[in-house]
Write an enzyme that holds these catalytic residues in place. Structure first.
Site, PDB file in Angstrom:
ATOM      1  CB  SER A  41      90.651  20.644  21.568  1.00 58.25           C
ATOM      2  OG  SER A  41      91.566  21.315  22.378  1.00 58.25           O
ATOM      3  CG  HIS A  87      93.956  24.963  25.497  1.00 60.91           C
ATOM      4  ND1 HIS A  87      93.923  23.993  24.529  1.00 60.91           N
ATOM      5  CD2 HIS A  87      92.764  24.873  26.147  1.00 60.91           C
ATOM      6  CE1 HIS A  87      92.782  23.333  24.596  1.00 60.91           C
ATOM      7  NE2 HIS A  87      92.048  23.852  25.555  1.00 60.91           N
ATOM      8  CE  LYS A  94      85.024  16.432  27.526  1.00 64.65           C
ATOM      9  NZ  LYS A  94      85.610  17.775  27.527  1.00 64.65           N
TER      10      LYS A  94
HETATM   11  P1  ADP Z   1      87.332  20.584  28.830  1.00 67.76           P
HETATM   12  O1  ADP Z   1      87.145  19.185  28.376  1.00 67.76           O
HETATM   13  O2  ADP Z   1      87.509  20.711  30.316  1.00 67.76           O
HETATM   14  O3  ADP Z   1      86.354  21.593  28.291  1.00 67.76           O
HETATM   15  P2  ADP Z   1      89.289  21.822  27.093  1.00 67.76           P
HETATM   16  O4  ADP Z   1      90.686  21.388  26.909  1.00 67.76           O
HETATM   17  O5  ADP Z   1      88.396  21.754  25.908  1.00 67.76           O
HETATM   18  O6  ADP Z   1      88.765  20.934  28.280  1.00 67.76           O
HETATM   19  O7  ADP Z   1      89.228  23.292  27.657  1.00 67.76           O
HETATM   20  C1  ADP Z   1      89.798  23.632  28.890  1.00 67.76           C
HETATM   21  C2  ADP Z   1      89.450  25.063  29.225  1.00 67.76           C
HETATM   22  O8  ADP Z   1      90.060  25.930  28.279  1.00 67.76           O
HETATM   23  C3  ADP Z   1      87.954  25.396  29.195  1.00 67.76           C
HETATM   24  O9  ADP Z   1      87.657  26.308  30.226  1.00 67.76           O
HETATM   25  C4  ADP Z   1      87.756  26.043  27.847  1.00 67.76           C
HETATM   26  O10 ADP Z   1      86.682  26.963  27.887  1.00 67.76           O
HETATM   27  C5  ADP Z   1      89.088  26.771  27.710  1.00 67.76           C
HETATM   28  N1  ADP Z   1      89.415  27.007  26.311  1.00 67.76           N
HETATM   29  C6  ADP Z   1      89.500  26.121  25.308  1.00 67.76           C
HETATM   30  N2  ADP Z   1      89.800  26.721  24.126  1.00 67.76           N
HETATM   31  C7  ADP Z   1      89.898  28.045  24.409  1.00 67.76           C
HETATM   32  C8  ADP Z   1      90.148  29.215  23.633  1.00 67.76           C
HETATM   33  N3  ADP Z   1      90.333  29.161  22.327  1.00 67.76           N
HETATM   34  N4  ADP Z   1      90.165  30.391  24.271  1.00 67.76           N
HETATM   35  C9  ADP Z   1      89.936  30.468  25.607  1.00 67.76           C
HETATM   36  N5  ADP Z   1      89.682  29.419  26.395  1.00 67.76           N
HETATM   37  C10 ADP Z   1      89.655  28.224  25.807  1.00 67.76           C
END
Ligand code: ADP
Length: 161
Positions: free
Chosen positions: A128, A17, A41
């Protein structure tokens, strides 16, 4: 002024992130990290903790703001006076869901643009949920999250670090 909204659950914020936010901060004047409540979630960290961690980890990024996101994303985006949303793409597996999300959001807000960025290679497989799983199984997550986040996970899981 170019402003983009980066929504997510950030449970917790990872180096992936962070990598995306830093890239976006070089492309946009303001990046608003919108931390979704995502009650469905059943997050490990409460909304206040996730906001707190994101703010601490991103404190040195210019033009950054971290806000809670409780309603519909398109309403939040409009209220922020922009039409740009940032999402991350890792492996092909992200594509279908992200494509659907971008399409649905655009149906609700026709002038919405979703901008996709990819992280540095070392974070391509990072999520995550994997960080939470590794930590729950007693593994070391210090390669994947900032030291503060690692510390908070350890505290949450009742381990001394
Ligand atoms: P959500 O529940 O909306 O998927 P996340 O916090 O898991 O929330 O992810 C938010 C955004 O960040 C999503 O678009 C996800 O694809 C992106 N994301 C998460 N981890 C990574 C990473 N390691 N590299 C690039 N983008 C990421």
């Amino acid at each position: 002024m170019r402003k983009i909204i980066y929504p997510g659950t950030f449970d917790p914020i990872t180096r992936g992130h962070e990598d995306l936010v830093r890239r976006a901060s070089g492309l946009f004047d303001r990046v608003v990290v919108a931390v979704a409540a995502s009650a469905g979630k059943q997050p490990l960290f409460g909304l206040a903790e996730r906001l707190d961690l994101a703010r601490a980890v991103l404190a040195d990024v210019p033009g950054i703001e971290v806000l809670p996101l409780e309603g519909l994303l398109v309403d939040f985006v409009r209220a922020q006076g922009t039409n740009m949303v940032l999402r991350g793409l890792r492996a092909a597996a992200d594509f279908e869901f992200e494509f659907q999300l971008a399409g649905m959001n655009r149906r609700m807000m026709p002038d919405l643009e979703t901008v996709f960025l990819t992280p540095s290679q070392e974070y391509l497989f990072l999520s995550s949920s994997i960080v939470r799983e590794i930590a729950c199984l007693g593994g070391d997550v210090s390669l994947f999250v900032s030291p503060l986040v690692a510390q908070r996970i350890a505290a949450k899981l009742n381990r001394v670090k």
